[in-house]
Design a protein around this motif. Structure first.
Motif, PDB file in Angstrom:
ATOM      1  N   THR A 136       1.696  -6.818  -4.857  1.00 54.45           N
ATOM      2  CA  THR A 136       2.838  -6.455  -4.012  1.00 54.45           C
ATOM      3  C   THR A 136       3.714  -5.402  -4.684  1.00 54.45           C
ATOM      4  OG1 THR A 136       2.872  -8.668  -3.022  1.00 54.45           O
ATOM      5  CG2 THR A 136       4.868  -7.330  -2.818  1.00 54.45           C
ATOM      6  N   LEU A 137       4.036  -5.610  -5.958  1.00 55.43           N
ATOM      7  CA  LEU A 137       4.879  -4.654  -6.682  1.00 55.43           C
ATOM      8  C   LEU A 137       4.171  -3.310  -6.848  1.00 55.43           C
ATOM      9  CD1 LEU A 137       6.396  -7.007  -9.405  1.00 55.43           C
ATOM     10  CD2 LEU A 137       7.600  -5.943  -7.485  1.00 55.43           C
ATOM     11  N   PHE A 138       2.864  -3.359  -7.051  1.00 58.40           N
ATOM     12  CA  PHE A 138       2.095  -2.118  -7.190  1.00 58.40           C
ATOM     13  C   PHE A 138       2.103  -1.326  -5.887  1.00 58.40           C
ATOM     14  CE2 PHE A 138      -2.017   0.124  -6.848  1.00 58.40           C
ATOM     15  CZ  PHE A 138      -1.892   0.975  -7.948  1.00 58.40           C
ATOM     16  N   MET A 139       1.907  -2.001  -4.771  1.00 61.88           N
ATOM     17  CA  MET A 139       1.905  -1.322  -3.482  1.00 61.88           C
ATOM     18  C   MET A 139       3.295  -0.783  -3.136  1.00 61.88           C
ATOM     19  SD  MET A 139      -1.209  -1.416  -2.648  1.00 61.88           S
ATOM     20  CE  MET A 139      -1.068  -0.743  -0.989  1.00 61.88           C
ATOM     21  N   MET A 140       4.325  -1.525  -3.489  1.00 67.98           N
ATOM     22  CA  MET A 140       5.695  -1.075  -3.247  1.00 67.98           C
ATOM     23  C   MET A 140       5.994   0.211  -4.027  1.00 67.98           C
ATOM     24  SD  MET A 140       7.756  -4.704  -3.296  1.00 67.98           S
ATOM     25  CE  MET A 140       9.347  -3.864  -3.496  1.00 67.98           C
ATOM     26  N   LYS A 141       5.531   0.254  -5.260  1.00 72.30           N
ATOM     27  CA  LYS A 141       5.747   1.434  -6.092  1.00 72.30           C
ATOM     28  C   LYS A 141       5.010   2.638  -5.536  1.00 72.30           C
ATOM     29  CE  LYS A 141       7.467   3.421  -9.744  1.00 72.30           C
ATOM     30  NZ  LYS A 141       8.921   3.604  -9.922  1.00 72.30           N
ATOM     31  N   ARG A 142       3.787   2.431  -5.094  1.00 75.74           N
ATOM     32  CA  ARG A 142       3.012   3.528  -4.508  1.00 75.74           C
ATOM     33  C   ARG A 142       3.658   4.041  -3.230  1.00 75.74           C
ATOM     34  NH1 ARG A 142      -2.182   4.735  -5.868  1.00 75.74           N
ATOM     35  NH2 ARG A 142      -2.620   5.252  -3.674  1.00 75.74           N
ATOM     36  N   LYS A 143       4.210   3.128  -2.436  1.00 80.47           N
ATOM     37  CA  LYS A 143       4.854   3.511  -1.185  1.00 80.47           C
ATOM     38  C   LYS A 143       6.100   4.350  -1.451  1.00 80.47           C
ATOM     39  CE  LYS A 143       6.368   1.617   3.241  1.00 80.47           C
ATOM     40  NZ  LYS A 143       6.551   0.380   4.044  1.00 80.47           N
TER      41      LYS A 143
END
Length: 268
Positions: A258-265
């Motif tokens: 979740t944190l990885f996807m948030m950062k990419r977004k």
């Protein structure tokens, strides 16, 4: 949830989780910064040999695991310096041999050993008051060591050759860090077990690395995430009657993704 929090054994488990999170949140980022993740994995799996031997000879499992972890840390540190070009291969051998020794001793131990399963997959709900005191003292030890050698650890991770030229005792620090990793693994195996301890040592640090710009902040955020993952994992374990170790890792995996996807977004 309130019912669980009111039970002494669950309170002990949560306190133990917080104490372990401090050690993991501090040591995990250091292993990542110094590119020791694979070495740490070798130590974790070699520790299984000590667990199996302890069960076979009828001695303390923690004592057997501790001896095996410290010996593995010393061997891995020696290999990393003496055979740097082939370190990954030799560490893989240490990893496999440790596991094989554990399996052989387990096979030779009469009957199905429940204790073995608890150390492989975690049994934090069985933590006692003595364990909490040991974890508390270990946290103080870890934080004190890291605080004292903080800038040396940074230098070791940034450029070991330059650090050595500047008088930093790189070989000593390398061994010291791996010994701290070994001790952390032995304590954390009560929480998530030897099989999944590496996941907890790496996932909070990986997430923290994406959101901060210093090692100190990375340790603090990694510790906070570890506490969050462990607390939520224990509640999930209690509510659905699941393995505590597997539940913690599942929550940590979900949080990391979740944190990885948030950062990419945000970057897009």
């Amino acid at each position: 949830m309130p019912e669980a929090l009111g039970m002494p054994f669950f309170q002990h488990a949560l306190i133990a989780g917080v104490l372990i999170a401090v050690a993991i949140g501090t040591i995990g980022p250091l292993t990542m910064a110094n590119r020791m993740t694979f070495m740490s994995g070798g130590i974790a799996h070699a520790t299984y040999g000590g667990v199996g031997a302890a069960l076979f000879f009828g001695i303390s499992v923690l004592a057997g695991a501790l001896v095996a972890a410290l010996v593995a840390a010393a061997v891995v540190s020696f290999i990393a310096y003496r055979y740097a070009g082939r370190a990954d291969t030799v560490i893989g051998i240490v990893w496999a041999v440790g596991m094989a020794i554990g399996v052989i001793f387990s096979d030779m131990t009469p009957g199905y050993n429940v204790d073995l399963m608890s150390f492989l997959f975690g049994s934090i709900l069985a933590v006692e008051s003595t364990d909490l005191w040991i974890m508390s003292l270990f946290d103080l030890f870890v934080v004190g060591i890291v605080w004292y050698f903080y800038y040396d650890f940074i230098a070791l991770g940034f450029d070991p050759v330059f650090a050595k030229l500047q008088g930093v005792r790189t070989r000593f620090l390398h061994l010291l860090l791996l010994l701290l990793v070994a001790l952390t693994i032995v304590l954390a195996m009560r929480l998530v077990g030897l099989i999944m301890v590496m996941a907890l040592l790496t996932m909070p640090g990986f997430s923290a690395e994406q959101y901060v710009n210093s090692l100190a902040k990375m340790m603090l955020l990694s510790t906070a995430l570890s506490i969050l993952y462990i607390g939520m994992g224990l509640l999930l374990s209690y509510h659905y009657d699941l393995s505590s170790g597997a539940s913690v890792i599942l929550v940590a995996s979900f949080g990391t993704i979740t944190l990885f996807m948030m950062k990419r977004k945000v970057k897009k």
